[in-house]
Design a protein around this motif. Structure first.
Motif, PDB file in Angstrom:
ATOM      1  N   ALA A  66      -1.957  -0.087   7.567  1.00 18.03           N
ATOM      2  CA  ALA A  66      -1.737   1.000   6.609  1.00 18.03           C
ATOM      3  C   ALA A  66      -0.442   0.790   5.824  1.00 18.03           C
ATOM      4  O   ALA A  66      -0.407   0.993   4.606  1.00 18.03           O
ATOM      5  N   GLU A  67       0.619   0.388   6.498  1.00 23.77           N
ATOM      6  CA  GLU A  67       1.892   0.146   5.815  1.00 23.77           C
ATOM      7  C   GLU A  67       1.757  -0.969   4.790  1.00 23.77           C
ATOM      8  O   GLU A  67       2.265  -0.866   3.666  1.00 23.77           O
ATOM      9  N   LEU A  68       1.053  -2.036   5.158  1.00 21.12           N
ATOM     10  CA  LEU A  68       0.833  -3.141   4.216  1.00 21.12           C
ATOM     11  C   LEU A  68      -0.076  -2.716   3.069  1.00 21.12           C
ATOM     12  O   LEU A  68       0.117  -3.137   1.921  1.00 21.12           O
ATOM     13  N   LEU A  69      -1.054  -1.888   3.378  1.00 14.88           N
ATOM     14  CA  LEU A  69      -1.977  -1.412   2.349  1.00 14.88           C
ATOM     15  C   LEU A  69      -1.237  -0.574   1.308  1.00 14.88           C
ATOM     16  O   LEU A  69      -1.481  -0.709   0.104  1.00 14.88           O
ATOM     17  N   VAL A  70      -0.303   0.250   1.760  1.00 11.30           N
ATOM     18  CA  VAL A  70       0.489   1.060   0.830  1.00 11.30           C
ATOM     19  C   VAL A  70       1.302   0.151  -0.103  1.00 11.30           C
ATOM     20  O   VAL A  70       1.455   0.442  -1.291  1.00 11.30           O
ATOM     21  N   GLU A  71       1.787  -0.959   0.420  1.00 14.89           N
ATOM     22  CA  GLU A  71       2.527  -1.907  -0.417  1.00 14.89           C
ATOM     23  C   GLU A  71       1.636  -2.542  -1.485  1.00 14.89           C
ATOM     24  O   GLU A  71       2.093  -2.878  -2.569  1.00 14.89           O
ATOM     25  N   ARG A  72       0.362  -2.723  -1.155  1.00 16.66           N
ATOM     26  CA  ARG A  72      -0.559  -3.432  -2.057  1.00 16.66           C
ATOM     27  C   ARG A  72      -1.381  -2.517  -2.953  1.00 16.66           C
ATOM     28  O   ARG A  72      -1.880  -2.947  -3.983  1.00 16.66           O
ATOM     29  N   LEU A  73      -1.545  -1.273  -2.559  1.00 11.03           N
ATOM     30  CA  LEU A  73      -2.428  -0.361  -3.275  1.00 11.03           C
ATOM     31  C   LEU A  73      -1.599   0.488  -4.231  1.00 11.03           C
ATOM     32  O   LEU A  73      -0.762   1.292  -3.802  1.00 11.03           O
ATOM     33  N   TYR A  74      -1.830   0.327  -5.498  1.00 14.83           N
ATOM     34  CA  TYR A  74      -1.059   1.014  -6.532  1.00 14.83           C
ATOM     35  C   TYR A  74      -1.064   2.534  -6.323  1.00 14.83           C
ATOM     36  O   TYR A  74      -2.106   3.114  -6.027  1.00 14.83           O
ATOM     37  N   HIS A  75       0.077   3.141  -6.487  1.00 15.59           N
ATOM     38  CA  HIS A  75       0.238   4.591  -6.489  1.00 15.59           C
ATOM     39  C   HIS A  75      -0.333   5.224  -5.204  1.00 15.59           C
ATOM     40  O   HIS A  75      -1.116   6.166  -5.245  1.00 15.59           O
ATOM     41  N   SER A  76       0.089   4.682  -4.075  1.00 16.50           N
ATOM     42  CA  SER A  76      -0.410   5.197  -2.793  1.00 16.50           C
ATOM     43  C   SER A  76       0.761   5.627  -1.917  1.00 16.50           C
ATOM     44  O   SER A  76       1.915   5.308  -2.199  1.00 16.50           O
ATOM     45  N   MET A  77       0.430   6.360  -0.869  1.00 13.06           N
ATOM     46  CA  MET A  77       1.437   6.792   0.090  1.00 13.06           C
ATOM     47  C   MET A  77       0.815   6.845   1.484  1.00 13.06           C
ATOM     48  O   MET A  77      -0.382   7.068   1.630  1.00 13.06           O
ATOM     49  N   LEU A  78       1.639   6.628   2.491  1.00 10.70           N
ATOM     50  CA  LEU A  78       1.199   6.685   3.877  1.00 10.70           C
ATOM     51  C   LEU A  78       1.205   8.137   4.342  1.00 10.70           C
ATOM     52  O   LEU A  78       2.199   8.851   4.157  1.00 10.70           O
ATOM     53  N   TYR A  79       0.096   8.549   4.927  1.00 15.35           N
ATOM     54  CA  TYR A  79      -0.006   9.894   5.502  1.00 15.35           C
ATOM     55  C   TYR A  79      -0.511   9.730   6.928  1.00 15.35           C
ATOM     56  O   TYR A  79      -1.667   9.436   7.153  1.00 15.35           O
ATOM     57  N   ASP A  80       0.375   9.911   7.898  1.00 12.39           N
ATOM     58  CA  ASP A  80       0.033   9.741   9.308  1.00 12.39           C
ATOM     59  C   ASP A  80      -0.148  11.110   9.958  1.00 12.39           C
ATOM     60  O   ASP A  80       0.828  11.823  10.204  1.00 12.39           O
TER      61      ASP A  80
END
Length: 183
Positions: free
Chosen positions: A17-31
């Protein structure tokens, strides 16, 4: 868009998820575990439970928090959580889909031996009580995630977190065309 990364404890959801947030434009981690920890602190004096997912308030707060985050920040939510209990899974997926029809659910999987090895490598992050709690639930997770409701499955045993993220991005792109060349 909401990207939900489900799977057993120690399967690599948070790392992916952390890596995905880095790669996915305009995203944020919500745990949602953070929501659960806060709620547990509030209600423990008045309600007994061993898993905050059993609290009706937690499931409602997971959805409501996602709604508020989407409304205020307007970003893609990347949501790592171990959600194996089918009624809870269906409740949360329906609620999230009601917020955003572009909900993508990926279930990260691994063999039991791999999970135990990863957990042993991370045992310094958990108390002995927490490790016991996780081990007790791993078997339930492994059995539950075999059900068709928990597809699309991504085996993680022989993959790096970056490879897992690439598979997720490719699957989203193939299904929606939302990512495109801007990745």
């Amino acid at each position: 868009m909401i990207v939900m990364l489900n799977g057993s404890f120690a399967v690599g959801k948070t790392t992916a998820a952390e890596l995905l947030v880095e790669r996915l434009y305009h995203s944020m981690l919500y745990d949602p575990e953070v929501v659960g920890a806060g709620l547990a602190h509030i209600v423990r004096p008045i309600e007994g439970f061993s898993d905050f997912q059993d609290l009706t308030a937690w499931r409602e707060l997971v959805i409501e928090t996602a709604r508020v985050l989407k409304r205020i920040y307007g970003r893609t939510l990347v949501v790592p959580m171990t959600l194996w209990h089918r009624p809870y899974f269906e409740e949360i997926v329906a609620g999230l889909r009601g917020l955003d029809p572009h909900l993508y659910h990926f279930c990260l999987t691994a063999r039991k031996e791999t999970l135990h090895k990863r957990l042993a490598q991370r045992q310094h992050e958990h108390t002995e009580q927490a490790l016991t709690w996780i081990r007790e639930r791993m078997e339930r997770c492994l059995a539950a995630f075999e059900a068709p409701a928990f597809a699309l499955q991504i085996p993680t045993d022989e993959r790096t977190p970056s490879e897992i993220v690439e598979l997720i991005l490719t699957a989203i792109e193939q299904e929606s065309g939302l990512i495109g060349a801007g990745r």
